[in-house]
Write an enzyme that holds these catalytic residues in place. Sequence first.
Site, PDB file in Angstrom:
ATOM      1  N   HIS A 154       0.818  -1.220   0.000  1.00 39.15           N
ATOM      2  CA  HIS A 154       0.000   0.000   0.000  1.00 39.15           C
ATOM      3  C   HIS A 154       0.847   1.264   0.000  1.00 39.15           C
ATOM      4  O   HIS A 154       0.344   2.335  -0.318  1.00 39.15           O
ATOM      5  CB  HIS A 154      -0.935  -0.001   1.218  1.00 39.15           C
ATOM      6  CG  HIS A 154      -2.031  -1.003   1.103  1.00 39.15           C
ATOM      7  ND1 HIS A 154      -3.328  -0.666   0.768  1.00 39.15           N
ATOM      8  CD2 HIS A 154      -2.030  -2.345   1.252  1.00 39.15           C
ATOM      9  CE1 HIS A 154      -4.066  -1.761   0.727  1.00 39.15           C
ATOM     10  NE2 HIS A 154      -3.312  -2.790   1.020  1.00 39.15           N
ATOM     11  N   ASP A 362       3.381   9.377  -1.012  1.00 34.89           N
ATOM     12  CA  ASP A 362       2.214   8.617  -0.576  1.00 34.89           C
ATOM     13  C   ASP A 362       1.991   7.469  -1.547  1.00 34.89           C
ATOM     14  O   ASP A 362       2.136   7.666  -2.757  1.00 34.89           O
ATOM     15  CB  ASP A 362       0.978   9.537  -0.572  1.00 34.89           C
ATOM     16  CG  ASP A 362       0.008   9.198   0.548  1.00 34.89           C
ATOM     17  OD1 ASP A 362      -0.061   8.024   0.937  1.00 34.89           O
ATOM     18  OD2 ASP A 362      -0.690  10.121   1.026  1.00 34.89           O
TER      19      ASP A 362
HETATM   20  P1  ADQ Z   1      -2.931   6.041   4.859  1.00 36.29           P
HETATM   21  O1  ADQ Z   1      -1.562   6.561   4.881  1.00 36.29           O
HETATM   22  O2  ADQ Z   1      -3.553   5.794   6.175  1.00 36.29           O
HETATM   23  O3  ADQ Z   1      -3.037   4.692   4.005  1.00 36.29           O
HETATM   24  P2  ADQ Z   1      -4.952   7.414   3.041  1.00 36.29           P
HETATM   25  O4  ADQ Z   1      -4.894   6.693   1.762  1.00 36.29           O
HETATM   26  O5  ADQ Z   1      -5.019   8.865   2.861  1.00 36.29           O
HETATM   27  O6  ADQ Z   1      -3.750   7.179   4.047  1.00 36.29           O
HETATM   28  O7  ADQ Z   1      -6.251   6.922   3.793  1.00 36.29           O
HETATM   29  C1  ADQ Z   1      -6.651   7.449   4.976  1.00 36.29           C
HETATM   30  C2  ADQ Z   1      -8.068   6.983   5.301  1.00 36.29           C
HETATM   31  O8  ADQ Z   1      -8.343   7.293   6.635  1.00 36.29           O
HETATM   32  C3  ADQ Z   1      -9.105   7.665   4.444  1.00 36.29           C
HETATM   33  O9  ADQ Z   1     -10.168   6.806   4.198  1.00 36.29           O
HETATM   34  C4  ADQ Z   1      -9.555   8.849   5.323  1.00 36.29           C
HETATM   35  O10 ADQ Z   1     -10.883   9.193   5.145  1.00 36.29           O
HETATM   36  C5  ADQ Z   1      -9.330   8.319   6.724  1.00 36.29           C
HETATM   37  N1  ADQ Z   1      -8.823   9.400   7.591  1.00 36.29           N
HETATM   38  C6  ADQ Z   1      -7.584   9.922   7.610  1.00 36.29           C
HETATM   39  N2  ADQ Z   1      -7.494  10.902   8.523  1.00 36.29           N
HETATM   40  C7  ADQ Z   1      -8.709  11.009   9.075  1.00 36.29           C
HETATM   41  C8  ADQ Z   1      -9.259  11.859  10.094  1.00 36.29           C
HETATM   42  N3  ADQ Z   1      -8.535  12.785  10.697  1.00 36.29           N
HETATM   43  N4  ADQ Z   1     -10.543  11.684  10.405  1.00 36.29           N
HETATM   44  C9  ADQ Z   1     -11.272  10.748   9.779  1.00 36.29           C
HETATM   45  N5  ADQ Z   1     -10.820   9.931   8.830  1.00 36.29           N
HETATM   46  C10 ADQ Z   1      -9.551  10.052   8.481  1.00 36.29           C
HETATM   47  C11 ADQ Z   1      -2.146   3.786   3.317  1.00 36.29           C
HETATM   48  C12 ADQ Z   1      -1.165   4.440   2.354  1.00 36.29           C
HETATM   49  C13 ADQ Z   1      -1.921   5.254   1.329  1.00 36.29           C
HETATM   50  C14 ADQ Z   1      -2.939   4.376   0.603  1.00 36.29           C
HETATM   51  C15 ADQ Z   1      -3.795   3.604   1.590  1.00 36.29           C
HETATM   52  C16 ADQ Z   1      -4.675   2.573   0.892  1.00 36.29           C
HETATM   53  O11 ADQ Z   1      -0.251   5.271   3.062  1.00 36.29           O
HETATM   54  O12 ADQ Z   1      -1.033   5.826   0.379  1.00 36.29           O
HETATM   55  O13 ADQ Z   1      -3.787   5.179  -0.191  1.00 36.29           O
HETATM   56  O14 ADQ Z   1      -2.994   2.930   2.537  1.00 36.29           O
HETATM   57  O15 ADQ Z   1      -3.928   1.767   0.036  1.00 36.29           O
END
Ligand code: ADQ
Length: 458
Positions: A154, A362
């Site tokens: 991921h 990311d």
């Molecule tokens: P993450 O680094 O955790 O994931 P991301 O892809 O942005 O990051 O996903 C975050 C998720 O958590 C989203 O669904 C978002 O809505 C939720 N979230 C984040 N902060 C939040 C907050 N403050 N309040 C509520 N909800 C929040 C890892 C990788 C990414 C990749 C994903 C999936 O780092 O690059 O996209 O896995 O593969």
Amino acid sequence: MSPRLVVVSNRLADGRPGAPGGVAVALGDAFDDSGGLWFGWSGNIVEGDSALHVQQVGRLTLATLDLTRQDHDSYYLGYSNGVLWPVFHYRLDLADFDAGFIEGYRRVNQRFARQLVSLLRPDDVIWIHDYHLIPLASQLRALGCQQRIGFFLHIPMPPQLMLAAIPQHAWLMESLFSYDLVGFQSQADLLHFSRYVQAELGAVAQGEQRYSAFGQLLQAGVFPVGIDVEALTALTHGKEARDMYERITRAYSRRRLLLGVERLDYSKGLPQRLRAFRQLLKKHPENRNSATLIQVASPSREALESYADLRLELESLCGAINGEDGDLDWTPVRYIHRHVPRKRLPGLYRAARVALVTPLRDGMNLVAKEFIAAQNPADPGVLVLSRFAGAAEQLKEALLVNPYDTEATADSIQQALHMPLDERQGRHQMLLERIRRHDVHWWRQSFLQALAATQPHP
Ligand code: ADQ
């Protein structure tokens, strides 16, 4: 009957308060319409070993293990998040290569393998997720597993020489050859992987994204993770999201809202974003008393020093901007160190004129996609997206920025804030089409089809 799907990830989406990472969100969505087994850490830390917890939720079986404090500290905090996470996000300076952590990482992967084996059926298809569990397939193979096993990374795959800084890099990467299929988020990741295995492991390219080494044949591929667009649209029209939308639009009726949402993580480029916002106020003063940045950053991995340092830096930057640039009736930055409940989040996305999704690196970034899905097509907001997010390979109609370039990012934010309606609509329509075409169901199906098409493991 099609084979049972077994998914293994460090964490499961379990509805517990706190921030679920993107992986849990994506897998929770991917599982919706299909049964199977989901195996991982319970999120609990216990004294001494604990039994396996198995529960049934509809057609899905959830099997979880607790971690001891020692395992948590070495496997989760130490090696996964203190070595692999920083290096894979190009931050060698933040990696702690303390040799002790690797033992915990190996031990927990072995324990996962031993417990999982007892639950497996011969025709299962196993899909393992993320950097916490890279050596899991090799442990399963050592226990005699012959099922098809796929792995999805991921987070980004770093360039060859950066990966080579990890003392155990060869062991780690060799263990990937126990999988039948390894999937990445972007073409850039696949390219780095391809260079690494050929240059460092002496692997031989065998045609289309296929590599042989250690007597094994490994298929690689790019499967950009998507979101459940339908589900997010439905949430956007739900009561909680509508309440949130109304509350925010009422409270900020005289402002143009900019929004950032993430876990508080150094990969997300938060200080750089705040500096770009500050530069916007300086260079384009017409935004003073008007533009307000709501920055939601949920607590994450706070036991690690690099995260605690970032939190302090962010608090101090927000204080400086509000103190020096703000006015009695205008607070430029609203910084909230909290998790927003999932049902309310789309309302916040919809109330924003501009989303700032500007990570320094990311794997994909799901927030960018969720923001697009939550917009009103008749009056959509604008996505400012880092070119260093995996999502940038797909979301070409966003305003792509280099987050290290404060000046240019400030100019793009200005462009986003003042973009005419027809251009906003045009860009949004294209972006929505893209996230619909490559949604989370497409991601799951295309990965599993590619896994089914691999040669059975010898
Ligand atoms: P993450 O680094 O955790 O994931 P991301 O892809 O942005 O990051 O996903 C975050 C998720 O958590 C989203 O669904 C978002 O809505 C939720 N979230 C984040 N902060 C939040 C907050 N403050 N309040 C509520 N909800 C929040 C890892 C990788 C990414 C990749 C994903 C999936 O780092 O690059 O996209 O896995 O593969």
